[in-house]
Design a protein around this motif. Structure first.
Motif, PDB file in Angstrom:
ATOM      1  N   UNK A   1      -6.920  10.718   4.837  1.00  0.00           N
ATOM      2  CA  UNK A   1      -8.086   9.951   5.298  1.00  0.00           C
ATOM      3  C   UNK A   1      -8.523  10.350   6.702  1.00  0.00           C
ATOM      4  N   UNK A   2      -9.741  10.783   6.802  1.00  0.00           N
ATOM      5  CA  UNK A   2     -10.293  11.173   8.092  1.00  0.00           C
ATOM      6  C   UNK A   2     -10.452   9.973   9.019  1.00  0.00           C
ATOM      7  N   UNK A   3     -10.880   8.856   8.436  1.00  0.00           N
ATOM      8  CA  UNK A   3     -11.117   7.646   9.247  1.00  0.00           C
ATOM      9  C   UNK A   3      -9.823   7.176   9.892  1.00  0.00           C
ATOM     10  N   UNK A   4      -8.713   7.299   9.165  1.00  0.00           N
ATOM     11  CA  UNK A   4      -7.429   6.885   9.746  1.00  0.00           C
ATOM     12  C   UNK A   4      -7.110   7.753  10.962  1.00  0.00           C
ATOM     13  N   UNK A   5      -7.310   9.044  10.805  1.00  0.00           N
ATOM     14  CA  UNK A   5      -6.941   9.968  11.882  1.00  0.00           C
ATOM     15  C   UNK A   5      -7.884   9.773  13.078  1.00  0.00           C
ATOM     16  N   UNK A   6      -9.200   9.715  12.789  1.00  0.00           N
ATOM     17  CA  UNK A   6     -10.160   9.586  13.887  1.00  0.00           C
ATOM     18  C   UNK A   6     -10.003   8.269  14.633  1.00  0.00           C
ATOM     19  N   UNK A   7      -9.731   7.208  13.888  1.00  0.00           N
ATOM     20  CA  UNK A   7      -9.628   5.894  14.537  1.00  0.00           C
ATOM     21  C   UNK A   7      -8.195   5.528  14.909  1.00  0.00           C
ATOM     22  N   UNK A   8      -7.275   6.445  14.656  1.00  0.00           N
ATOM     23  CA  UNK A   8      -5.850   6.221  14.939  1.00  0.00           C
ATOM     24  C   UNK A   8      -5.371   4.881  14.374  1.00  0.00           C
ATOM     25  N   UNK A   9      -5.666   4.666  13.122  1.00  0.00           N
ATOM     26  CA  UNK A   9      -5.278   3.401  12.509  1.00  0.00           C
ATOM     27  C   UNK A   9      -3.851   3.491  11.955  1.00  0.00           C
ATOM     28  N   UNK A  10      -2.902   3.043  12.741  1.00  0.00           N
ATOM     29  CA  UNK A  10      -1.505   3.127  12.306  1.00  0.00           C
ATOM     30  C   UNK A  10      -1.205   2.175  11.155  1.00  0.00           C
ATOM     31  N   UNK A  11      -1.940   1.085  11.099  1.00  0.00           N
ATOM     32  CA  UNK A  11      -1.693   0.086  10.052  1.00  0.00           C
ATOM     33  C   UNK A  11      -1.772   0.706   8.648  1.00  0.00           C
ATOM     34  N   UNK A  12      -2.620   1.731   8.520  1.00  0.00           N
ATOM     35  CA  UNK A  12      -2.831   2.345   7.196  1.00  0.00           C
ATOM     36  C   UNK A  12      -1.562   2.959   6.633  1.00  0.00           C
ATOM     37  N   UNK A  13      -0.655   3.374   7.526  1.00  0.00           N
ATOM     38  CA  UNK A  13       0.576   4.024   7.060  1.00  0.00           C
ATOM     39  C   UNK A  13       1.605   3.002   6.586  1.00  0.00           C
ATOM     40  N   UNK A  14       1.436   1.766   7.028  1.00  0.00           N
ATOM     41  CA  UNK A  14       2.490   0.783   6.794  1.00  0.00           C
ATOM     42  C   UNK A  14       2.119  -0.309   5.809  1.00  0.00           C
ATOM     43  N   UNK A  15       0.841  -0.622   5.705  1.00  0.00           N
ATOM     44  CA  UNK A  15       0.458  -1.785   4.898  1.00  0.00           C
ATOM     45  C   UNK A  15      -0.610  -1.410   3.897  1.00  0.00           C
ATOM     46  N   UNK A  16      -0.417  -1.896   2.678  1.00  0.00           N
ATOM     47  CA  UNK A  16      -1.408  -1.601   1.665  1.00  0.00           C
ATOM     48  C   UNK A  16      -2.550  -2.605   1.747  1.00  0.00           C
ATOM     49  N   UNK A  17      -3.788  -2.119   1.906  1.00  0.00           N
ATOM     50  CA  UNK A  17      -4.913  -3.063   1.924  1.00  0.00           C
ATOM     51  C   UNK A  17      -5.196  -3.603   0.515  1.00  0.00           C
ATOM     52  N   UNK A  18      -5.854  -4.743   0.435  1.00  0.00           N
ATOM     53  CA  UNK A  18      -6.224  -5.328  -0.855  1.00  0.00           C
ATOM     54  C   UNK A  18      -7.682  -5.007  -1.156  1.00  0.00           C
ATOM     55  N   UNK A  19      -8.038  -5.131  -2.443  1.00  0.00           N
ATOM     56  CA  UNK A  19      -9.438  -4.947  -2.836  1.00  0.00           C
ATOM     57  C   UNK A  19     -10.161  -6.257  -2.548  1.00  0.00           C
ATOM     58  N   UNK A  20     -11.018  -6.256  -1.516  1.00  0.00           N
ATOM     59  CA  UNK A  20     -11.657  -7.499  -1.085  1.00  0.00           C
ATOM     60  C   UNK A  20     -13.155  -7.282  -0.877  1.00  0.00           C
ATOM     61  N   UNK A  21     -13.939  -8.368  -0.988  1.00  0.00           N
ATOM     62  CA  UNK A  21     -15.393  -8.204  -0.847  1.00  0.00           C
ATOM     63  C   UNK A  21     -15.813  -7.819   0.564  1.00  0.00           C
ATOM     64  N   UNK A  22     -16.826  -6.937   0.654  1.00  0.00           N
ATOM     65  CA  UNK A  22     -17.479  -6.682   1.942  1.00  0.00           C
ATOM     66  C   UNK A  22     -18.872  -7.289   1.928  1.00  0.00           C
ATOM     67  N   UNK A  23     -19.394  -7.499   0.717  1.00  0.00           N
ATOM     68  CA  UNK A  23     -20.649  -8.240   0.562  1.00  0.00           C
ATOM     69  C   UNK A  23     -20.661  -8.710  -0.875  1.00  0.00           C
TER      70      UNK A  23
END
Ligand SMILES: Nc1ncnc2c1ncn2[C@@H]1O[C@H](COP(=O)(O)OP(=O)(O)OP(=O)(O)O)[C@@H](O)[C@H]1O
Ligand SMILES: [Mg+2]
Length: 374
Positions: A309-331
Motif C-alpha cells: 500500500x502506497x498510502x501506508x508508506x506515504x502517510x507512515x501509518x504504522x497501525x496498518x501493520x498491526x490491526x485489521x480494519x473493518x468494512x465500514x461506511x464512509x457514506x
C-alpha cells in the motif's frame, strides 16, 4: 428486512485443508445482491472470487469447505392462499449433496463458467443438455420440455434452434457455446445468475454480444446477476454495484458510479489507475499495483494490503501493520476497509500516524481499547 435484498453473504470463510497448510481462499467476505440488479465482483487473480461463487452453490471441490459464515437467499414462494411471500433459504444450513441444495442449484441460482467446454458434456447434444436441466426441476412431458428448450435456444440467439438442438458442443463456435451455456443456465428462470468471467475467452465483438444478451435476459426474467471479472470495462457496462475483493475479503463496496468516481481504498485506486485511457499522452506508462498478491498461506498481519500500500508508506501509518480494519461506511451505500477513513477511538491517531513503527505492547493496548468508529 429489506425486501429488495435477494442474497446476503455474511462473513464467509472457505478454507482448503492441504498437507502443506490451510489455504484461506475466502476469509471473512461479506456482501449482498439486490433483486434484479447486477453486482460485479472484481480483484486480482487468486483473491477468492471464484471460490466465493462456488461457495454460494456449495460446489467447492475437496479439500475445500465452508468453515464459517452465513449465506442467505431470500426467495419468493407461493403460500397456501395462492399469494407469494419471501422465504429465507439458509444455504449454509444444508449439506452440499442434500436434496434441498440439488433443487436450489439451477432453479434458484444458476452459474456460467469462463470455459463452456468445462461444463458442457462433449458426448451429449446441446439440446439434450439444456432440456435435461429443465426436466430435473420441472415435471413435464419430453415433448413439452423440447419445445421450451427450442424456445430458450432461440432466445439466446441460436439461429434455427430446431436443427441446432441435435448438435454437439464441439460443432459450435466459442460464442455459440457460451450462448448454449446461458440457455442451460436460464432455462429454469433462476432469480440469480452467477457468471464467472463469462466473456474472457471470447473476442471483443462476441463479448459485447454476450453482455448485451445477459442484460436483455436479465430484464425479461427480472433476474439478479453476480458477474466476476478482471475487466473494469465489463463492470462499467453492466454493473449496478461493485464489490472489490483482496485476499479473501471484500475491501470496498459501492454503487458503480460512486466507485469509479470516488474510489477510496488504495487497492481500488490502484486497480483503477491500471486501466488504459484513450486521452492523455500515448507514451505514458500504465501504473500497476506494486508487488503481487501474497499466497493465502502466509497472509500479512494487520491490513492484508499493507505491504503493497502506497498510502501506508506515504502517510507512515504504522497501525496498518498491526490491526485489521473493518468494512465500514464512509457514506450512504459506500463501505471501505481502510485505516485512512476509520479511526480507533480513545487513541491519538496522529501519534500513531507519526510513529514509523509501533512497539508490539502499544499495538496490543490499542487492540484492547480500539472500538472502531467512522
Ligand atoms: N482446489 C484448490 N486447492 C487449494 N487451493 C485452492 C483451490 N482452489 C482455489 N484455491 C486457492 O484459493 C485462492 C482463491 O482462488 P480463486 O479461484 O477463488 O481466485 P480468483 O479470485 O477466482 O482468481 P482468478 O481471477 O485467477 O480466477 C487461491 O489462492 C487459490 O490458489
Ligand atoms: Mg476465478
Amino acid at each position: 428486512m429489506n425486501e429488495d435484498i435477494l442474497l446476503e453473504v455474511k462473513n464467509l470463510r472457505t478454507y482448503f485443508y492441504l498437507d502443506e497448510g490451510v489455504v484461506k481462499a475466502v476469509d471473512g467476505a461479506s456482501f449482498s445482491v439486490q433483486r434484479g440488479k447486477t453486482l460485479a465482483v472484481v480483484g486480482e487473480s487468486g483473491c477468492g472470487k471464484s471460490i466465493t461463487a462456488r461457495s454460494i452453490l456449495q460446489i467447492v471441490s475437496r479439500p475445500g469447505k465452508i468453515v464459517d459464515g452465513e449465506i442467505l437467499f431470500h426467495r419468493y414462494t407461493s403460500d397456501a392462499s395462492g399469494g407469494s411471500r419471501v422465504e429465507t433459504f439458509n444455504i449454509t444450513d444444508h449439506k452440499p449433496n442434500s436434496p434441498e441444495m440439488r433443487m436450489f442449484r439451477g432453479k434458484d441460482v444458476a452459474m456460467i463458467f469462463q470455459e463452456p467446454m468445462a461444463s458442457l458434456s462433449p458426448v451429449h447434444t446441446i439440446g439434450n443438455q439444456v432440456m435435461e436441466n429443465f426436466r430435473h426441476h420441472f415435471k413435464t412431458s419430453k415433448q413439452e420440455a423440447r419445445e421450451v428448450t427450442i424456445e430458450m435456444l432461440r432466445k439466446v440467439g441460436i439461429a434455427k434452434p430446431e436443427e441446432r438442438f441435435d448438435t454437439y458442443p464441439h460443432q459450435l463456435s466459442g460464442g455459440m457455446r457460451q450462448r448454449a451455456m446461458i440457455a442451460m443456465a436460464l432455462i429454469c428462470q433462476p432469480s440469480l445468475l452467477i457468471a464467472d468471467e463469462p466473456t474472457t475467452a471470447l473476442d471483443v465483438t462476441t463479448q459485447a454480444q454476450i453482455l448485451e444478451l445477459m442484460t436483455q435476459l436479465q430484464k425479461e426474467l427480472d433476474m439478479a446477476i453476480v458477474v466476476i471479472t478482471h475487466d473494469l470495462g465489463v463492470v462499467a457496462e453492466i454493473a449496478d454495484d461493485v464489490a472489490v475483493m483482496y485476499l479473501g475479503e471484500v475491501v470496498e463496496r459501492a454503487p458503480v458510479d460512486e466507485l469509479f468516481h470516488n474510489p477510496k481504498h488504495p487497492y481500488t485506486q490502484g486497480l483503477m489507475s491500471s486501466i488504459p485511457k484513450i486521452e492523455g499522452q500515448t507514451r505514458e506508462r500504465l501504473e500497476t499495483i506494486p508487488g503481487s498478491v501474497p499466497h493465502p498461506y502466509n497472509r500479512p498481519t494487520g491490513c492484508r494490503f499493507n505491504p503493497r500500500c502506497r498510502a501506508r508508506i506515504e502517510n507512515k501509518l504504522a497501525i496498518c501493520k498491526h490491526h485489521e480494519p473493518q468494512l465500514l461506511p464512509v457514506s450512504n451505500e459506500h463501505e471501505v476497509r481502510c485505516w485512512l477513513y476509520h479511526k480507533p477511538t480513545g487513541v491519538d491517531y496522529q501519534a500513531i500516524s507519526n510513529a514509523e513503527l509501533l512497539p508490539d505492547e502499544a499495538a496490543a493496548s490499542i487492540a484492547a481499547t480500539s472500538n472502531v468508529t467512522k
